[in-house]
Design an enzyme around this catalytic site. Sequence first.
Site, PDB file in Angstrom:
ATOM      1  CG  ASP A 142      -0.332  -0.503   2.485  1.00  0.00           C
ATOM      2  OD1 ASP A 142       0.902  -0.548   2.566  1.00  0.00           O
ATOM      3  OD2 ASP A 142      -1.076  -0.830   3.423  1.00  0.00           O
TER       4      ASP A 142
ATOM      5  CG  ASN B  99      -8.929  -1.212  11.899  1.00  0.00           C
ATOM      6  OD1 ASN B  99      -7.982  -1.873  11.491  1.00  0.00           O
ATOM      7  ND2 ASN B  99      -9.426  -0.179  11.244  1.00  0.00           N
TER       8      ASN B  99
ATOM      9  CG  HIS C 273      -5.871  -2.035   8.837  1.00  0.00           C
ATOM     10  ND1 HIS C 273      -5.948  -0.693   9.118  1.00  0.00           N
ATOM     11  CD2 HIS C 273      -4.573  -2.358   9.029  1.00  0.00           C
ATOM     12  CE1 HIS C 273      -4.760  -0.236   9.447  1.00  0.00           C
ATOM     13  NE2 HIS C 273      -3.907  -1.231   9.403  1.00  0.00           N
TER      14      HIS C 273
ATOM     15  CD  GLU D   3      -8.850   1.016   7.524  1.00  0.00           C
ATOM     16  OE1 GLU D   3      -8.826   0.157   8.424  1.00  0.00           O
ATOM     17  OE2 GLU D   3      -8.122   2.023   7.557  1.00  0.00           O
TER      18      GLU D   3
HETATM   19  C1  F6R Z   1       1.486  -1.554   6.215  1.00  0.00           C
HETATM   20  C2  F6R Z   1       0.121  -2.023   6.284  1.00  0.00           C
HETATM   21  C3  F6R Z   1      -0.669  -2.036   7.540  1.00  0.00           C
HETATM   22  C4  F6R Z   1       0.130  -2.411   8.784  1.00  0.00           C
HETATM   23  C5  F6R Z   1      -0.760  -2.391  10.026  1.00  0.00           C
HETATM   24  C6  F6R Z   1       0.021  -2.697  11.283  1.00  0.00           C
HETATM   25  O1  F6R Z   1       1.982  -1.621   4.886  1.00  0.00           O
HETATM   26  O2  F6R Z   1      -0.398  -2.373   5.274  1.00  0.00           O
HETATM   27  O3  F6R Z   1      -1.740  -2.930   7.381  1.00  0.00           O
HETATM   28  O4  F6R Z   1       0.695  -3.683   8.608  1.00  0.00           O
HETATM   29  O5  F6R Z   1      -1.354  -1.146  10.151  1.00  0.00           O
HETATM   30  O6  F6R Z   1       0.914  -1.661  11.510  1.00  0.00           O
HETATM   31  P1  F6R Z   1       1.974  -1.701  12.698  1.00  0.00           P
HETATM   32  O7  F6R Z   1       2.959  -2.764  12.329  1.00  0.00           O
HETATM   33  O8  F6R Z   1       2.584  -0.332  12.701  1.00  0.00           O
HETATM   34  O9  F6R Z   1       1.217  -2.024  13.943  1.00  0.00           O
END
Ligand code: F6R
Length: 241
Positions: A67, A136, A138, A143
């Site tokens: 992303d 959440n 995701h 989402e």
């Molecule tokens: C990052 C991504 C997100 C993260 C998720 C967890 O490329 O796609 O889905 O993997 O938000 O983020 P952290 O590791 O910061 O808790």
Amino acid sequence: MKIYVTENYQAMSRKAANIVSAHVILYPSCVLGLATGSTPVGMYRQLVAWYQKDDLDFSQVKTINLDEYVGLAPTHDQSYRYFMQTNLFDHINIVPANTYVPDGLAPDPEEACRRYNDIIHSLGGIDMQVLGIGHNGHIGFNEPGEAYELETHVVDLAESTIDANSRFFARREDVPRQALTMGIKSIMQARRILVVVSGEGKAGIVRAAFAGPVTPQVPASILQLHPDVTLVGDRAALSKL
Ligand code: F6R
């Protein structure tokens, strides 16, 4: 699903790096799907260390990231392209043209998503996809409530995601409101999936994702239906599983 429980973040990072590097050694021209966020930082650091010891060769590896924020230039220090350059790509012998991150500055984001899907298909799909999980549930920026059948697409970020990510920006208003993300379908088509999780704060969502019902309200729960998932987490993150 294989689950590895480690003592702490450092051990989690090392175990995850072990799994990625084993793949790179066995399949030198593999396609790695990569994630940003705080969880995989230690894993990337470990991969760089092994590369520097001459134990890994990325010269034929291709990477495709999950992303990118809409509106952030590759040079913006919160863009995911910048993250990948500084945490991994600038320190290993990967060919720059073999690293793909969605184009956050594309004048037509929908068209950029279509092109990204074409890239994934032309690479022959993703061999191993690394994923973190948001608070959440995701994965990528898919989402809660997101349709399962989408490939790369434009999303509006959930308020909770904007809150969580505002820690990286000077002001909450600076957090982009939209992102380009691989969809659940793109992720589920990866041949192997490696999920990394760390910290007590993730324990509840990890339980919901892997021990609860499969529901679009917890996007990561779809991973229960994937045939080859490895979950690597520290004791705190896996404490409720
Ligand atoms: C990052 C991504 C997100 C993260 C998720 C967890 O490329 O796609 O889905 O993997 O938000 O983020 P952290 O590791 O910061 O808790």
